[in-house]
Design an enzyme around this catalytic site. Structure first.
Site, PDB file in Angstrom:
ATOM      1  CG  HIS A  45      -2.014   0.904   1.322  1.00 31.51           C
ATOM      2  ND1 HIS A  45      -1.860   2.271   1.324  1.00 31.51           N
ATOM      3  CD2 HIS A  45      -3.352   0.685   1.404  1.00 31.51           C
ATOM      4  CE1 HIS A  45      -3.040   2.845   1.398  1.00 31.51           C
ATOM      5  NE2 HIS A  45      -3.957   1.923   1.444  1.00 31.51           N
TER       6      HIS A  45
ATOM      7  CD  GLU B 200      -3.321   1.455  -2.059  1.00 33.99           C
ATOM      8  OE1 GLU B 200      -3.951   0.396  -1.778  1.00 33.99           O
ATOM      9  OE2 GLU B 200      -3.778   2.588  -1.837  1.00 33.99           O
TER      10      GLU B 200
HETATM   11  O1  TA6 Z   1      -6.172   1.569  -0.434  1.00 33.40           O
HETATM   12  C1  TA6 Z   1      -7.110   2.608  -0.343  1.00 33.40           C
HETATM   13  C2  TA6 Z   1      -7.830   2.508   0.998  1.00 33.40           C
HETATM   14  O2  TA6 Z   1      -8.536   1.289   1.096  1.00 33.40           O
HETATM   15  C3  TA6 Z   1      -8.746   3.734   1.142  1.00 33.40           C
HETATM   16  O3  TA6 Z   1     -10.103   3.369   0.998  1.00 33.40           O
HETATM   17  C4  TA6 Z   1      -8.410   4.273   2.536  1.00 33.40           C
HETATM   18  O4  TA6 Z   1      -9.176   3.637   3.516  1.00 33.40           O
HETATM   19  C5  TA6 Z   1      -6.921   3.899   2.615  1.00 33.40           C
HETATM   20  O5  TA6 Z   1      -6.876   2.573   2.089  1.00 33.40           O
HETATM   21  C6  TA6 Z   1      -6.292   4.031   3.977  1.00 33.40           C
HETATM   22  O6  TA6 Z   1      -6.758   3.043   4.836  1.00 33.40           O
HETATM   23  P1  TA6 Z   1      -6.168   3.013   6.356  1.00 33.40           P
HETATM   24  O7  TA6 Z   1      -6.831   1.851   7.014  1.00 33.40           O
HETATM   25  O8  TA6 Z   1      -4.673   2.838   6.246  1.00 33.40           O
HETATM   26  O9  TA6 Z   1      -6.508   4.356   6.945  1.00 33.40           O
END
Ligand code: TA6
Length: 284
Positions: free
Chosen positions: A150, A257
């Site tokens: 991510h 990601e």
């Molecule tokens: O990868 C995108 C995502 O799923 C967004 O929807 C947002 O929630 C981001 O990840 C961050 O998630 P987190 O749990 O790290 O705050």
């Protein structure tokens, strides 16, 4: 059942340095790459100034490269993005330019997800940053998972950033109730709250900076083993939902990601899967 992870026990950071001057830092908490400075001295990863380093309060570190396993986002009953990013890992081996961290199942993870696994994250710094996530089924029954690296890339100004390589692809738009849309643009610009899952996408993307920011630098992402890409920027609307991001941080970051979401990976006992990403700065 959502269980809070155990409190972090270490602030330990691994520091990797290459002769080119490229260097990286990895926190044992979450096997979280928190910094990658390339050979030109540019920090390529965004890390929030409000990030809870070493997972204070059990939260993942905001920025860098969170390791997502065994569940992407809230696509299932597990904690958001799974549980590996909020647990302590150990060092399997390391040298000046590379390190491999590992994490096995334990009582707490098995209460959440009743499977035995070995997760390994290998990081190597040089002219590129190479990150490989390997998952092995060490149990006696098959299991399936989704996963991602991510990555929060640092950008000078999100309004001068383009993502190349997604033209013509269908994506699920999480900001519009997962409506399926097609990107006709050769270059994806980020102009609003963006949260897209591009499925069955190419293995290589490019993140380019365009005028008025000096178009001197692009980042090529070459992957294997994943299959999908997620592009996320909370923009000025959704960023208020994140107490570990500053209000204008959306201008300085872009998540691109490498993920396997559309086709969960199933491993038989003894089988392994690897997902790898190589990020390469290029002059443009
Ligand atoms: O990868 C995108 C995502 O799923 C967004 O929807 C947002 O929630 C981001 O990840 C961050 O998630 P987190 O749990 O790290 O705050």
């Amino acid at each position: 059942m959502r269980e809070s992870p155990p409190p972090p026990t270490s602030q330990a950071l691994i520091k990797l340095t290459h002769a080119s001057g490229s260097r990286a830092q990895i926190s044992l908490f979450g096997a979280h790459v928190t910094s990658w400075v390339d050979a030109t001295g540019r920090e390529q990863l965004y890390l929030s100034r409000l990030a809870r380093l070493a997972g204070a309060g059990g939260k993942s570190i905001r920025g860098g490269i969170p390791v997502v396993f065994p569940q992407f986002a809230d696509t299932g009953p597990l904690p958001m993005h799974g549980f590996l990013r909020t647990r302590e890992w150990s060092v399997a081996h390391s040298n000046a330019t590379s390190a491999t961290l590992e994490r096995r199942d334990d009582d707490a993870t098995r209460r959440l997800w009743p499977h035995a696994f070995l997760a390994q994250l290998a990081v190597t710094v040089g002219d590129t940053l190479s990150v490989t996530l390997a998952i092995t089924n060490t149990g006696t029954t098959p299991f399936s998972f989704t996963a991602a690296l991510h990555t929060y890339f640092a950008v000078d100004d999100i309004r001068a950033v383009r993502v190349l390589g997604l033209a013509g692809l269908t994506y699920a738009d999480k900001t519009r109730n997962f409506a399926r849309r097609v990107d006709r643009d050769e270059q994806v610009a980020i102009t609003e709250f963006t949260d897209r899952v591009y499925q069955n996408a190419p293995a290589t993307l490019r993140i380019a900076h365009v005028a008025p920011v000096a178009p001197s630098q692009s980042l090529v992402l070459e992957t294997s083993g994943f299959g999908d890409w997620v592009v996320w920027n909370p923009w000025l609307d959704a960023i208020r939902n994140f107490d570990d991001m500053e209000p204008d941080d959306y201008l300085r970051m872009l998540c691109v990601e490498a993920a396997c979401i559309a086709h969960p990976v199933t491993l038989a006992p003894g089988q392994s899967w690897t997902g790898a990403q190589v990020a390469r700065p290029i002059a443009t």
